[in-house]
Structure formats: C-alpha cells, structure tokens
Scaffold this motif. Structure first.
Motif, PDB file in Angstrom:
ATOM      1  N   VAL A 147       0.889  -1.155   0.000  1.00  7.38           N
ATOM      2  CA  VAL A 147       0.000   0.000   0.000  1.00  7.38           C
ATOM      3  C   VAL A 147       0.924   1.201   0.000  1.00  7.38           C
ATOM      4  O   VAL A 147       1.626   1.454   0.981  1.00  7.38           O
ATOM      5  N   MET A 148       0.939   1.941  -1.083  1.00  4.19           N
ATOM      6  CA  MET A 148       2.002   2.921  -1.288  1.00  4.19           C
ATOM      7  C   MET A 148       1.518   4.074  -2.161  1.00  4.19           C
ATOM      8  O   MET A 148       0.360   4.084  -2.613  1.00  4.19           O
ATOM      9  N   LEU A 149       2.406   5.006  -2.411  1.00  4.25           N
ATOM     10  CA  LEU A 149       2.100   6.085  -3.349  1.00  4.25           C
ATOM     11  C   LEU A 149       2.357   5.559  -4.758  1.00  4.25           C
ATOM     12  O   LEU A 149       3.484   5.580  -5.251  1.00  4.25           O
ATOM     13  N   VAL A 150       1.306   5.063  -5.380  1.00  4.94           N
ATOM     14  CA  VAL A 150       1.470   4.451  -6.705  1.00  4.94           C
ATOM     15  C   VAL A 150       1.799   5.494  -7.767  1.00  4.94           C
ATOM     16  O   VAL A 150       2.251   5.147  -8.859  1.00  4.94           O
ATOM     17  N   MET A 158       7.119  -5.028 -13.952  1.00  2.00           N
ATOM     18  CA  MET A 158       6.943  -6.194 -13.102  1.00  2.00           C
ATOM     19  C   MET A 158       5.759  -6.074 -12.140  1.00  2.00           C
ATOM     20  O   MET A 158       5.264  -7.086 -11.638  1.00  2.00           O
ATOM     21  N   LEU A 159       5.314  -4.849 -11.916  1.00  2.00           N
ATOM     22  CA  LEU A 159       4.286  -4.624 -10.901  1.00  2.00           C
ATOM     23  C   LEU A 159       3.003  -4.083 -11.514  1.00  2.00           C
ATOM     24  O   LEU A 159       3.033  -3.191 -12.369  1.00  2.00           O
ATOM     25  N   ALA A 160       1.897  -4.628 -11.061  1.00  2.00           N
ATOM     26  CA  ALA A 160       0.582  -4.086 -11.393  1.00  2.00           C
ATOM     27  C   ALA A 160       0.147  -3.194 -10.241  1.00  2.00           C
ATOM     28  O   ALA A 160       0.593  -3.374  -9.101  1.00  2.00           O
ATOM     29  N   SER A 161      -0.698  -2.238 -10.510  1.00  2.00           N
ATOM     30  CA  SER A 161      -1.134  -1.337  -9.450  1.00  2.00           C
ATOM     31  C   SER A 161      -2.567  -0.896  -9.670  1.00  2.00           C
ATOM     32  O   SER A 161      -3.102  -0.989 -10.786  1.00  2.00           O
ATOM     33  N   GLU A 162      -3.158  -0.416  -8.600  1.00  3.63           N
ATOM     34  CA  GLU A 162      -4.528   0.088  -8.649  1.00  3.63           C
ATOM     35  C   GLU A 162      -4.619   1.291  -7.712  1.00  3.63           C
ATOM     36  O   GLU A 162      -4.221   1.213  -6.550  1.00  3.63           O
ATOM     37  N   THR A 163      -5.120   2.392  -8.218  1.00  2.00           N
ATOM     38  CA  THR A 163      -5.249   3.599  -7.415  1.00  2.00           C
ATOM     39  C   THR A 163      -6.499   3.527  -6.553  1.00  2.00           C
ATOM     40  O   THR A 163      -7.588   3.251  -7.051  1.00  2.00           O
ATOM     41  N   LEU A 164      -6.325   3.776  -5.259  1.00  2.00           N
ATOM     42  CA  LEU A 164      -7.449   3.806  -4.327  1.00  2.00           C
ATOM     43  C   LEU A 164      -7.918   5.228  -4.058  1.00  2.00           C
ATOM     44  O   LEU A 164      -9.102   5.467  -3.836  1.00  2.00           O
ATOM     45  N   LEU A 165      -6.980   6.172  -4.065  1.00  3.53           N
ATOM     46  CA  LEU A 165      -7.286   7.546  -3.675  1.00  3.53           C
ATOM     47  C   LEU A 165      -6.384   8.515  -4.408  1.00  3.53           C
ATOM     48  O   LEU A 165      -5.173   8.317  -4.455  1.00  3.53           O
ATOM     49  N   ARG A 166      -6.982   9.532  -5.000  1.00  5.30           N
ATOM     50  CA  ARG A 166      -6.212  10.615  -5.607  1.00  5.30           C
ATOM     51  C   ARG A 166      -6.363  11.846  -4.721  1.00  5.30           C
ATOM     52  O   ARG A 166      -7.461  12.380  -4.578  1.00  5.30           O
ATOM     53  N   SER A 167      -5.267  12.273  -4.125  1.00  6.12           N
ATOM     54  CA  SER A 167      -5.299  13.394  -3.193  1.00  6.12           C
ATOM     55  C   SER A 167      -4.681  14.625  -3.848  1.00  6.12           C
ATOM     56  O   SER A 167      -3.480  14.654  -4.114  1.00  6.12           O
ATOM     57  N   MET A 270      -1.397  13.305  -5.443  1.00  7.80           N
ATOM     58  CA  MET A 270      -0.655  12.238  -4.777  1.00  7.80           C
ATOM     59  C   MET A 270      -1.586  11.035  -4.711  1.00  7.80           C
ATOM     60  O   MET A 270      -2.633  11.094  -4.061  1.00  7.80           O
ATOM     61  N   ASP A 271      -1.227   9.952  -5.384  1.00  2.97           N
ATOM     62  CA  ASP A 271      -2.120   8.805  -5.528  1.00  2.97           C
ATOM     63  C   ASP A 271      -1.699   7.658  -4.621  1.00  2.97           C
ATOM     64  O   ASP A 271      -0.571   7.159  -4.714  1.00  2.97           O
ATOM     65  N   VAL A 272      -2.602   7.248  -3.753  1.00  2.37           N
ATOM     66  CA  VAL A 272      -2.386   6.103  -2.876  1.00  2.37           C
ATOM     67  C   VAL A 272      -3.066   4.897  -3.506  1.00  2.37           C
ATOM     68  O   VAL A 272      -4.186   4.983  -3.998  1.00  2.37           O
ATOM     69  N   GLY A 273      -2.392   3.746  -3.466  1.00  2.00           N
ATOM     70  CA  GLY A 273      -2.998   2.568  -4.065  1.00  2.00           C
ATOM     71  C   GLY A 273      -2.293   1.284  -3.678  1.00  2.00           C
ATOM     72  O   GLY A 273      -1.432   1.256  -2.795  1.00  2.00           O
ATOM     73  N   LEU A 274      -2.676   0.229  -4.355  1.00  3.46           N
ATOM     74  CA  LEU A 274      -2.123  -1.099  -4.125  1.00  3.46           C
ATOM     75  C   LEU A 274      -1.177  -1.465  -5.264  1.00  3.46           C
ATOM     76  O   LEU A 274      -1.423  -1.121  -6.419  1.00  3.46           O
ATOM     77  N   ALA A 275      -0.104  -2.192  -4.932  1.00  4.97           N
ATOM     78  CA  ALA A 275       0.819  -2.699  -5.940  1.00  4.97           C
ATOM     79  C   ALA A 275       1.114  -4.160  -5.641  1.00  4.97           C
ATOM     80  O   ALA A 275       1.231  -4.549  -4.477  1.00  4.97           O
ATOM     81  N   TRP A 276       1.207  -4.963  -6.689  1.00  3.44           N
ATOM     82  CA  TRP A 276       1.502  -6.389  -6.529  1.00  3.44           C
ATOM     83  C   TRP A 276       2.216  -6.897  -7.779  1.00  3.44           C
ATOM     84  O   TRP A 276       2.192  -6.259  -8.833  1.00  3.44           O
ATOM     85  N   ARG A 277       2.887  -8.023  -7.638  1.00  2.00           N
ATOM     86  CA  ARG A 277       3.605  -8.601  -8.770  1.00  2.00           C
ATOM     87  C   ARG A 277       2.601  -9.076  -9.813  1.00  2.00           C
ATOM     88  O   ARG A 277       1.589  -9.706  -9.484  1.00  2.00           O
ATOM     89  N   ARG A 278       2.865  -8.787 -11.060  1.00  6.23           N
ATOM     90  CA  ARG A 278       1.899  -9.054 -12.124  1.00  6.23           C
ATOM     91  C   ARG A 278       1.496 -10.517 -12.229  1.00  6.23           C
ATOM     92  O   ARG A 278       0.351 -10.830 -12.517  1.00  6.23           O
ATOM     93  N   ASP A 279       2.430 -11.434 -11.991  1.00  4.08           N
ATOM     94  CA  ASP A 279       2.119 -12.855 -12.168  1.00  4.08           C
ATOM     95  C   ASP A 279       1.764 -13.547 -10.853  1.00  4.08           C
ATOM     96  O   ASP A 279       1.735 -14.771 -10.778  1.00  4.08           O
ATOM     97  N   THR A 280       1.473 -12.759  -9.819  1.00  5.70           N
ATOM     98  CA  THR A 280       1.224 -13.373  -8.513  1.00  5.70           C
ATOM     99  C   THR A 280      -0.094 -14.129  -8.474  1.00  5.70           C
ATOM    100  O   THR A 280      -1.059 -13.767  -9.162  1.00  5.70           O
ATOM    101  N   GLN A 281      -0.118 -15.185  -7.687  1.00  6.59           N
ATOM    102  CA  GLN A 281      -1.337 -15.940  -7.418  1.00  6.59           C
ATOM    103  C   GLN A 281      -1.732 -15.637  -5.972  1.00  6.59           C
ATOM    104  O   GLN A 281      -1.114 -16.130  -5.039  1.00  6.59           O
ATOM    105  N   PHE A 282      -2.751 -14.827  -5.801  1.00  5.18           N
ATOM    106  CA  PHE A 282      -3.128 -14.385  -4.466  1.00  5.18           C
ATOM    107  C   PHE A 282      -3.690 -15.525  -3.625  1.00  5.18           C
ATOM    108  O   PHE A 282      -4.480 -16.342  -4.110  1.00  5.18           O
ATOM    109  N   SER A 283      -3.297 -15.568  -2.361  1.00  4.00           N
ATOM    110  CA  SER A 283      -3.951 -16.448  -1.402  1.00  4.00           C
ATOM    111  C   SER A 283      -5.321 -15.868  -1.087  1.00  4.00           C
ATOM    112  O   SER A 283      -5.617 -14.711  -1.412  1.00  4.00           O
ATOM    113  N   GLU A 284      -6.170 -16.652  -0.432  1.00  8.80           N
ATOM    114  CA  GLU A 284      -7.488 -16.146  -0.062  1.00  8.80           C
ATOM    115  C   GLU A 284      -7.364 -14.970   0.907  1.00  8.80           C
ATOM    116  O   GLU A 284      -8.145 -14.016   0.856  1.00  8.80           O
ATOM    117  N   ALA A 285      -6.373 -15.021   1.783  1.00  4.80           N
ATOM    118  CA  ALA A 285      -6.158 -13.926   2.728  1.00  4.80           C
ATOM    119  C   ALA A 285      -5.754 -12.653   1.991  1.00  4.80           C
ATOM    120  O   ALA A 285      -6.231 -11.556   2.303  1.00  4.80           O
TER     121      ALA A 285
END
Length: 321
Positions: A147-150, A158-167, A270-285
């Motif tokens: 959870v970072m400033l995307v 290598m990383l996918a991202s999604e913006t949660l908030l644009r401040s 300033m955009d806050v969002g989520l970042a994760w590895r593009r090929d990741t397989q997410f656990s249920e958690a």
C-alpha cells in the motif's frame, strides 16, 4: 436527479463529526467536495439537512430522519460486500503488506483496524520501507501487496497497481500571508516567497518535476522529512509549501491555523494505491485484503453519534457550506 452513495456517505460523515473540515479529512477528500455533495443531496430531497453554525454544522429534524436511513443504506452496502467473503466461511491465513511512510501515518491505520475486526482469522504482517525497497520485496515475493504512493511507482513492467485515492496538492500558508488574498495562485507567485520543502516519500523529487516543467524553482529555506515540522513552520509564517490534502490538518501542533489555496497551474495529485507482482497468485487472505481496501476507501464505517442540538462538538473553527 438520483441520490448517489457518495452524497449519502459525505452527508453522514459531516453529520457525525459536526464539521465539514473533519468529514473531509476522514473521507480523504477536499472540503469543497463534501460541501458540493451535501448541497446536491439537499437539492434532490428538497430539504435542509444540516444547519450551519459558528462552530460547524448540526443536523436538522429532516436531516436526522435522513441520517437514520442513510446509515442503513451504507450498512447494507457494507454487508453485501462482506457477504462475498463470509458466505464461504471464516477466512484464515497470513498476508504480508508493505507500506510507505505517508501511507502508514495518514491512510492505513483506520482501514487496518476495520480489516482486523472484519477478518479476525487473518494475520496481517506490516512492513514499512521506502518505495524502492517495497518494490523489490514485492517482485521477490517477500511481500504479497504494497500500500504505497502508486504515483511514484517505477517498476511498472513487473508490478501491477490500482489507485485507491487521488489526493490533490494545494498551497499551504498562514492566514495572514499575502497569497491568501486570492482563491487561486500561480506557481510563479509562490516562487517569490520562502518555501519549506518536504523530502519524505520522494516528495522533493515529485515536487521538482512540476516546478521544472515551468522552468521555476521554489525559494527553499528549509528541507525536512517531518510533515509536522513543515506544518509548524508554515503555520508560524516562516514559509509556505505545497502538499496533498491527505496530510493536511487545519492546525499545527502549536495550535496555529493553516489555510490552503488552489494552485492555478497543473500540479499532479498524490495517488495512494495497491501494488503487486503481475504474475502473482493471491492467497485467499491476500484477496480478502485487496478487496477490503478497495471497498474501505469508499468510506463506509461504523456509525458515530450525530452532532446536533444535544450532541454538539465544540470547536474554534467556523465552517460554512
């Protein structure tokens, strides 16, 4: 016109806090956005929902009735979202989350508390680090999500991202500063006054991009990684700065007022969002955490007592819509 969830959410926040400014902080939006949403809502329902007072806002009789229904609507939406996870039974597991300084201080805590209350079987391991360290950790698989400033993200390959908030970023200044005479200010005008530069989370690098784009440079008198130091120096009239609404508070630690003005030039949010590895397989958690954060930014939270004639929150701050 139809009523939107945003209008209801903004009205509920203002009614519960009794202050437009505090509602804006809780929702991570500007005061003008809260004001506009409430005005639109009042126009749609053809009733005054909030009374403006020298200490903030109070709920009218019509507003009290609408507040009750509004809370039910938001609660129903929240339950519908949670039901997608609860229907499959309680979730268990561990999710590893990286956060940057600004996120951990000004965005994450209230969402984190709500997540843990909603998913007690999931253990969240939090790790704070600069952006470049988090990017490497996510790519290497040491972290599930960041959870970072995307808006500062570098490794988009290598990383996918999604913006949660644009401040949005605005000019901060003391109430008696000459630039308070205008509602909108140009960077060329700002450049003529002493400037306090924040450096944490690559703030200096980000700000210099829009200064350099206009071949301008701020008259920097002090550089610091402390947001509170910037806040105190601005409120004390030592300098001005440009920072985002996410970290804005109307008072310094010394109790001195800070005002804001819109910047006429194009300054990125300033955009806050989520970042994760593009090929990741997410656990249920990890899926639960990602989906919860997407929903949490919508601002639906537990009800607090409304501020009305019998529940008034005192403040030295006069707010009008």
């Amino acid at each position: 016109m139809s009523v939107s969830l945003k209008q209801i959410r903004y009205f509920v926040a203002a009614a519960e806090t009794g202050r437009i400014s505090q509602a804006a902080i809780d929702l991570n939006v500007s005061q003008s956005a809260v004001t506009a949403a409430i005005q639109q809502l009042e126009a749609i329902v053809c009733a005054r929902l909030l009374e403006r007072t020298p200490t903030g806002v109070t709920v009218t009789m019509e507003g009290s009735r609408f507040l009750s229904q509004g809370r039910q609507i938001l609660a129903s939406v929240a339950e519908a979202v949670r039901g997608t996870h609860i229907s499959a039974g309680p979730l268990f597991g561990t999710v590893r989350i990286g956060v940057t300084y600004t996120v951990s201080g000004y965005f994450l805590p209230r969402h984190q508390m709500r997540f843990q209350a909603s998913f007690p079987g999931i253990t969240v391991e939090l790790f704070e680090a600069p952006r470049d360290v988090l990017e490497r950790a996510v790519v290497d698989g040491a972290l599930d999500l960041a959870v970072m400033l995307v808006s500062n993200l570098h490794n988009n390959a290598m990383l996918a991202s999604e913006t949660l908030l644009r401040s949005p970023r605005r000019l901060w200044l003391a109430p008696d500063h000459p630039l308070t005479r205008a509602e909108r200010v140009h960077l060329a005008e700002i450049a003529t006054y002493p400037y306090v530069m924040l450096t944490v989370d690559e703030a200096k690098h980000t700000s210099m991009r829009y200064w350099n784009a206009l071949s301008l440079e701020p008259k920097t008198i002090f550089r610091t990684s402390s947001v509170e130091a910037v806040r105190s120096m601005v409120a004390g009239g030592m300098g001005i700065t440009i920072l985002s609404d996410l970290v804005y508070r109307p008072w310094s630690l010394e109790g001195q007022r800070i005002e804001t003005r819109v910047i006429e030039n194009e300054v990125p949010s300033m955009d806050v969002g989520l970042a994760w590895r593009r090929d990741t397989q997410f656990s249920e958690a990890a899926k639960a955490y990602r989906d919860f954060m997407r929903f949490a930014v919508a601002g639906v939270g537990p009800a607090r007592p409304p501020v009305g004639p019998d529940h008034r929150q005192r403040s030295d701050e006069a707010i009008e819509i």
